[in-house]
Design a protein around this motif. Structure first.
Motif, short mmCIF file in Angstrom:
data_model
loop_
_atom_site.label_atom_id
_atom_site.label_comp_id
_atom_site.label_asym_id
_atom_site.label_seq_id
_atom_site.Cartn_x
_atom_site.Cartn_y
_atom_site.Cartn_z
N ARG A 37 0.79 -1.23 -0.02
CA ARG A 37 -0.07 -0.14 0.01
C ARG A 37 0.95 1.31 -0.04
N ARG A 38 1.98 1.38 0.93
CA ARG A 38 2.83 2.24 0.84
C ARG A 38 3.64 2.37 -0.61
N THR A 39 3.70 1.43 -0.84
CA THR A 39 4.65 1.58 -2.28
C THR A 39 3.86 2.25 -3.47
N SER A 40 2.51 1.67 -3.42
CA SER A 40 1.68 2.16 -4.39
C SER A 40 1.35 3.70 -4.19
N TRP A 41 1.22 4.19 -3.04
CA TRP A 41 1.22 5.51 -2.82
C TRP A 41 2.37 6.43 -3.21
N ALA A 42 3.53 5.88 -2.86
CA ALA A 42 4.81 6.33 -3.63
C ALA A 42 4.83 6.42 -4.99
N PHE A 43 4.42 5.46 -5.51
CA PHE A 43 4.41 5.58 -6.99
C PHE A 43 3.36 6.62 -7.49
N GLU A 44 2.45 6.84 -6.83
CA GLU A 44 1.41 7.78 -7.17
C GLU A 44 2.09 9.14 -7.10
N ARG A 45 3.04 9.39 -5.96
CA ARG A 45 3.61 10.50 -5.77
C ARG A 45 5.13 10.85 -6.80
N THR A 46 5.58 9.65 -7.06
CA THR A 46 6.61 9.55 -7.98
C THR A 46 6.37 10.13 -9.51
N PHE A 47 5.14 9.76 -9.99
CA PHE A 47 4.73 10.22 -11.09
C PHE A 47 3.82 11.46 -11.48
N ALA A 48 3.77 12.15 -10.20
CA ALA A 48 2.91 13.18 -10.06
C ALA A 48 3.55 14.61 -10.94
N ALA A 49 2.90 15.46 -11.40
CA ALA A 49 3.50 16.71 -12.11
C ALA A 49 4.22 17.51 -11.42
N ASN A 50 4.06 17.50 -10.03
CA ASN A 50 4.71 18.37 -8.98
C ASN A 50 6.15 18.03 -8.87
N THR A 51 6.84 18.55 -9.14
CA THR A 51 8.29 18.06 -8.83
C THR A 51 8.76 17.84 -7.42
N SER A 52 8.36 18.38 -6.41
CA SER A 52 8.53 18.10 -4.91
C SER A 52 7.93 16.82 -4.80
N HIS A 84 9.72 1.70 -16.60
CA HIS A 84 8.79 1.97 -17.61
C HIS A 84 8.23 3.10 -17.37
N GLY A 85 7.66 3.43 -16.07
CA GLY A 85 7.29 5.01 -16.00
C GLY A 85 8.16 6.10 -16.35
N THR A 86 9.41 5.82 -15.94
CA THR A 86 10.67 7.02 -16.39
C THR A 86 10.71 6.98 -17.70
N LEU A 87 10.91 5.98 -18.40
CA LEU A 87 11.01 5.91 -19.77
C LEU A 87 9.79 6.65 -20.51
N ALA A 88 8.62 6.35 -20.02
CA ALA A 88 7.28 7.02 -20.76
C ALA A 88 7.26 8.48 -20.22
N TYR A 89 7.84 8.77 -19.10
CA TYR A 89 7.71 10.19 -18.81
C TYR A 89 8.84 11.13 -19.61
N VAL A 90 9.87 10.36 -19.82
CA VAL A 90 11.11 11.18 -20.65
C VAL A 90 10.53 11.11 -21.80
N GLY A 91 10.08 10.06 -22.50
CA GLY A 91 9.57 10.13 -23.88
C GLY A 91 8.52 11.33 -24.11
N LYS A 92 7.57 11.57 -23.03
CA LYS A 92 6.49 12.40 -23.30
C LYS A 92 7.30 13.80 -23.12
N GLU A 93 8.22 14.23 -22.32
CA GLU A 93 8.98 15.29 -22.36
C GLU A 93 9.51 15.65 -23.66
N ASP A 94 10.20 14.57 -24.25
CA ASP A 94 10.59 14.92 -25.45
C ASP A 94 9.95 15.17 -26.57
N SER A 95 8.82 14.40 -26.66
CA SER A 95 7.90 14.75 -27.79
C SER A 95 7.36 16.19 -27.61
#
Length: 99
Positions: A37-52, A84-95
């Motif tokens: 549950r905590r790991t899922s919560w951390a992932f939600e934060r990790t891929f948030a638009a807010n940098t902090s 996977h999430g990081t690569l998708a995020y980087v790909g989205k930024e590049d596009s």
């Protein structure tokens, strides 16, 4: 001490061991469930638009990976999701040309 007393003592001891083993297994399962549950919560934060929030998520994931509750398979799963999430995020930024 009569033989019946010994049998009662042995059966009682085995029952106690069984109860303790069951309690330990349930306790560990509950703790692992909370870990996920905590790991899922951390992932939600990790891929948030807010940098902090993203930094908080990555810090939490790093901490959770060091937990004794995390199995090798859990760590592998979290790593795959993070990659996977990081690569998708980087790909989205590049596009979008915003790097």
């Amino acid at each position: 001490m009569p033989p019946q007393s010994w049998v009662t003592l042995i059966v009682g001891g085995l029952a106690t061991i069984g109860v303790i083993a069951t309690w330990q297994q349930k306790n560990r399962a509950d703790r692992r469930s909370e870990w996920w549950r905590r790991t899922s919560w951390a992932f939600e934060r990790t891929f948030a638009a807010n940098t902090s929030q993203a930094r908080l998520g990555w810090s939490l994931l790093a901490t959770l990976m060091r937990s004794k509750l995390a199995t090798v398979d859990d760590i592998d799963i979290v790593q795959v999701i993070a990659e996977h999430g990081t690569l998708a995020y980087v790909g989205k930024e590049d596009s979008h040309g915003s790097r």
